[in-house]
Design a protein around this motif. Structure first.
Motif, PDB file in Angstrom:
ATOM      1  N   HIS A  59     -71.709  10.115   9.417  1.00 35.50           N
ATOM      2  CA  HIS A  59     -72.068   9.450   8.157  1.00 35.50           C
ATOM      3  C   HIS A  59     -71.652  10.292   6.950  1.00 35.50           C
ATOM      4  N   ILE A  60     -71.831  11.603   7.057  1.00 30.76           N
ATOM      5  CA  ILE A  60     -71.421  12.482   5.950  1.00 30.76           C
ATOM      6  C   ILE A  60     -69.908  12.431   5.766  1.00 30.76           C
ATOM      7  N   LEU A  61     -69.165  12.497   6.873  1.00 34.39           N
ATOM      8  CA  LEU A  61     -67.704  12.446   6.775  1.00 34.39           C
ATOM      9  C   LEU A  61     -67.226  11.119   6.195  1.00 34.39           C
ATOM     10  N   PHE A  62     -67.862  10.023   6.640  1.00 42.19           N
ATOM     11  CA  PHE A  62     -67.403   8.706   6.174  1.00 42.19           C
ATOM     12  C   PHE A  62     -67.708   8.513   4.688  1.00 42.19           C
ATOM     13  N   SER A  72     -85.345   2.003  16.891  1.00 46.03           N
ATOM     14  CA  SER A  72     -84.173   1.144  16.737  1.00 46.03           C
ATOM     15  C   SER A  72     -83.301   1.598  15.549  1.00 46.03           C
ATOM     16  N   THR A  73     -83.910   2.163  14.498  1.00 51.62           N
ATOM     17  CA  THR A  73     -83.137   2.580  13.349  1.00 51.62           C
ATOM     18  C   THR A  73     -82.174   3.701  13.706  1.00 51.62           C
ATOM     19  N   VAL A  74     -82.605   4.626  14.563  1.00 48.87           N
ATOM     20  CA  VAL A  74     -81.723   5.716  15.000  1.00 48.87           C
ATOM     21  C   VAL A  74     -80.574   5.141  15.824  1.00 48.87           C
ATOM     22  N   MET A  75     -80.831   4.128  16.624  1.00 51.13           N
ATOM     23  CA  MET A  75     -79.758   3.503  17.400  1.00 51.13           C
ATOM     24  C   MET A  75     -78.748   2.820  16.474  1.00 51.13           C
ATOM     25  N   VAL A  76     -79.247   2.170  15.418  1.00 46.60           N
ATOM     26  CA  VAL A  76     -78.328   1.556  14.444  1.00 46.60           C
ATOM     27  C   VAL A  76     -77.464   2.610  13.768  1.00 46.60           C
ATOM     28  N   LEU A  77     -78.072   3.739  13.408  1.00 44.68           N
ATOM     29  CA  LEU A  77     -77.291   4.829  12.804  1.00 44.68           C
ATOM     30  C   LEU A  77     -76.234   5.341  13.763  1.00 44.68           C
ATOM     31  N   GLY A  78     -76.585   5.462  15.059  1.00 45.34           N
ATOM     32  CA  GLY A  78     -75.598   5.907  16.039  1.00 45.34           C
ATOM     33  C   GLY A  78     -74.450   4.910  16.186  1.00 45.34           C
ATOM     34  N   LEU A  79     -74.771   3.634  16.231  1.00 41.61           N
ATOM     35  CA  LEU A  79     -73.710   2.617  16.333  1.00 41.61           C
ATOM     36  C   LEU A  79     -72.818   2.625  15.090  1.00 41.61           C
ATOM     37  N   ASN A  86     -86.708  12.454  18.671  1.00 40.22           N
ATOM     38  CA  ASN A  86     -86.090  11.453  17.802  1.00 40.22           C
ATOM     39  C   ASN A  86     -85.512  12.054  16.535  1.00 40.22           C
ATOM     40  N   VAL A  87     -86.134  13.097  16.003  1.00 46.55           N
ATOM     41  CA  VAL A  87     -85.544  13.764  14.841  1.00 46.55           C
ATOM     42  C   VAL A  87     -84.248  14.463  15.233  1.00 46.55           C
ATOM     43  N   ALA A  88     -84.206  15.061  16.423  1.00 50.86           N
ATOM     44  CA  ALA A  88     -82.964  15.697  16.882  1.00 50.86           C
ATOM     45  C   ALA A  88     -81.858  14.663  17.071  1.00 50.86           C
ATOM     46  N   LEU A  89     -82.200  13.517  17.645  1.00 50.05           N
ATOM     47  CA  LEU A  89     -81.199  12.450  17.797  1.00 50.05           C
ATOM     48  C   LEU A  89     -80.752  11.919  16.439  1.00 50.05           C
ATOM     49  N   LEU A  90     -81.667  11.877  15.473  1.00 52.72           N
ATOM     50  CA  LEU A  90     -81.301  11.456  14.122  1.00 52.72           C
ATOM     51  C   LEU A  90     -80.320  12.437  13.487  1.00 52.72           C
ATOM     52  N   ILE A  91     -80.556  13.725  13.690  1.00 56.84           N
ATOM     53  CA  ILE A  91     -79.654  14.742  13.123  1.00 56.84           C
ATOM     54  C   ILE A  91     -78.264  14.640  13.745  1.00 56.84           C
ATOM     55  N   LEU A  92     -78.199  14.262  15.026  1.00 57.69           N
ATOM     56  CA  LEU A  92     -76.889  14.136  15.672  1.00 57.69           C
ATOM     57  C   LEU A  92     -76.041  13.007  15.061  1.00 57.69           C
ATOM     58  N   THR A  93     -76.686  12.020  14.441  1.00 60.08           N
ATOM     59  CA  THR A  93     -75.916  10.920  13.839  1.00 60.08           C
ATOM     60  C   THR A  93     -75.389  11.255  12.452  1.00 60.08           C
ATOM     61  N   LEU A  94     -75.869  12.330  11.829  1.00 62.61           N
ATOM     62  CA  LEU A  94     -75.523  12.603  10.431  1.00 62.61           C
ATOM     63  C   LEU A  94     -74.066  13.019  10.207  1.00 62.61           C
ATOM     64  N   PRO A  95     -73.418  13.829  11.089  1.00 61.17           N
ATOM     65  CA  PRO A  95     -72.047  14.274  10.767  1.00 61.17           C
ATOM     66  C   PRO A  95     -71.071  13.147  10.484  1.00 61.17           C
ATOM     67  N   VAL A 112     -73.171   4.804   0.963  1.00 56.09           N
ATOM     68  CA  VAL A 112     -74.122   5.915   0.921  1.00 56.09           C
ATOM     69  C   VAL A 112     -75.555   5.396   0.854  1.00 56.09           C
ATOM     70  N   VAL A 113     -75.774   4.257   0.217  1.00 60.21           N
ATOM     71  CA  VAL A 113     -77.119   3.690   0.171  1.00 60.21           C
ATOM     72  C   VAL A 113     -77.538   3.189   1.552  1.00 60.21           C
ATOM     73  N   ILE A 114     -76.614   2.571   2.291  1.00 59.01           N
ATOM     74  CA  ILE A 114     -76.946   2.108   3.646  1.00 59.01           C
ATOM     75  C   ILE A 114     -77.320   3.292   4.533  1.00 59.01           C
ATOM     76  N   SER A 115     -76.512   4.353   4.501  1.00 54.53           N
ATOM     77  CA  SER A 115     -76.807   5.520   5.339  1.00 54.53           C
ATOM     78  C   SER A 115     -78.125   6.171   4.932  1.00 54.53           C
ATOM     79  N   SER A 116     -78.340   6.353   3.631  1.00 55.50           N
ATOM     80  CA  SER A 116     -79.562   7.015   3.165  1.00 55.50           C
ATOM     81  C   SER A 116     -80.804   6.192   3.502  1.00 55.50           C
ATOM     82  N   TYR A 117     -80.729   4.889   3.311  1.00 49.65           N
ATOM     83  CA  TYR A 117     -81.886   4.042   3.598  1.00 49.65           C
ATOM     84  C   TYR A 117     -82.244   4.101   5.085  1.00 49.65           C
TER      85      TYR A 117
END
Length: 416
Positions: free
Chosen positions: A372-375, A407-414, A361-370, A321-326
């Motif tokens: 992370h929340i599930l995991f 690049s941070t959004v891409m890392v979240l997507g990966l 970029n905020v919209a792409l960031l929101i797409l990565t959240l589901p 959770v700290v990795i995802s939040s950061y």
């Protein structure tokens, strides 16, 4: 005894080889080649004037290491004499504290007392946590509180005292501010190491207590093993337990009041926060640093006062959770930084390039959240998700990997 003394002699020889402490000339062989190398006049002409660091602090580090080895090998019987244990802890803290001051904080003379006091308190805390006495449950939490209180005081005084003493001319202002910044970064590293040592020691002691309790329960539930006289390992274990009975009762006494988990959790959180601040200062908030710093949170202990429902099963939840939040916060900061501090002078007019950049970029960031929340929810309660949910959420990460500008959004997507 001969093996222990031989170990100390070999360790002392290795320390002399690697530390190279200053020795009087009358005790050392110095050939003409060595004298010529040390008295060369070319050094100043090639390298200019360089300040030579004092070499005498290496004696203090050698003394600290040798005292620690002597205590670990029972040559100094600190395990059985409480007064000797106290003198040992204070002596090791003083020698190591003076070494740190002389080696890394040579200019901050007025702060040497605070730094040495911090190292002495840490030494007393670690020694009496590992080898507790009857008064350890009452005194050790207060010693830890003193270490925590000295942290901000030392950090703030480092800047204030140096500004008052050295900032008497405009020419020195820039150099003094740089020196303050470097010294404060060093202080953050010192206190991060101290909190890490305290958290590791408490984690080790709690694991030892749980192991001993589990062994006791196993012996109580299997009385047939106690009557078996044909198991030499079991007889040796019984003899060791009989000889260590007083120390175990003292350990149980030290665990009363559940002060260890609370102090260990506080030390772990302080260590992680300090390392994170140091990482942001040194790397500017690198994405890779959080993957190295988050495992510090594995030192968290089960404690109902701080974390309700947190147990050994959820030990990986704080890390994930700290990795995802950061990364989410870092991505939002990168968006804000590009908009307000970009070289192109973007504004936030609707339809402008800054507005389009932020919305995309905020919209792409929101797409990565589901994902992370599930995991992270799975890491807490281990409730398995249906395949349909995962098949629906997984493709949401693909646009974030392909068309993002950060690049941070891409890392979240990966990761998702």
């Amino acid at each position: 005894s001969a093996k222990r003394i031989l170990l100390l002699v070999v360790a002392l020889g290795l320390l002399f080889m690697f530390m190279q402490p200053p020795i009087p000339f009358s005790l050392a062989f110095r050939s003409e080649i060595i004298k010529a190398a040390h008295l060369s006049a070319d050094d100043s002409s090639i390298y200019g004037f360089t300040m030579v660091k004092p070499s005498w602090p290496s004696w203090l580090l050698i003394s600290t290491i040798m005292l620690t080895l002597a205590a670990a090998t029972n040559i100094i019987p600190i395990k059985y004499i409480v007064e000797l244990r106290t003198f040992y802890a204070v002596g090791v803290g003083i020698t190591f504290g003076i070494y740190i001051c002389a080696e890394y904080f040579l200019q901050a003379v007025l702060l040497h007392v605070l730094i040495v006091a911090t190292v002495v308190c840490t030494s007393v805390f670690v020694v009496f946590t590992h080898l507790p006495s009857a008064s350890s449950p009452r005194i050790l939490p207060w010693i830890f509180a003193l270490v925590v209180a000295l942290f901000p005081v030392t950090y703030l005084l480092e800047g204030q005292l140096r500004v008052v003493s050295e900032l008497d001319g405009e020419g020195k202002k820039f150099a003094t501010l740089l020196a303050i910044e470097g010294a404060r970064a060093s202080l953050l590293g010192l206190y991060a190491a101290i909190f890490m040592l305290i958290a590791l020691e408490i984690k080790f002691e709690l694991a030892s207590l749980l192991r001993e309790k589990a062994q006791e329960r196993g012996l109580l539930h299997n009385p047939a093993n106690q009557s078996s006289g044909f198991n030499p390992k079991f007889r040796l274990l019984q003899q060791r337990r009989a000889s260590a009975a007083p120390s175990f009762t003292v350990k149980k006494l030290a665990a009363e009041g559940a002060w260890m988990p609370a102090v260990g959790n506080a030390a772990t959180i302080l260590c992680f926060t300090t390392c994170l601040l140091l990482s942001i200062y040194l790397t500017g908030g690198s994405n890779r640093s959080i993957f190295l710093l988050a495992p510090i949170l594995l030192l968290l202990n089960q404690d109902s006062d701080f974390f309700t429902g947190f147990g050994d099963r959820q030990r990986y939840f704080p890390v994930t959770v700290v990795i995802s939040s950061y990364l989410v916060l870092n991505a939002l900061y990168r968006v804000w930084e590009e908009i307000w501090h970009g070289d192109s002078g973007w504004g936030l007019e609707i339809g402008g390039p800054g507005w389009f950049f932020a919305v995309k970029n905020v919209a792409l960031l929101i797409l990565t959240l589901p994902n992370h929340i599930l995991f992270n929810r799975f890491m807490w309660d281990f409730t398995k998700q249906t395949d349909a949910v995962l098949l629906l959420t997984m493709p949401l990460n693909l646009p974030s990997i392909v068309i993002t500008d950060i690049s941070t959004v891409m890392v979240l997507g990966l990761l998702g």
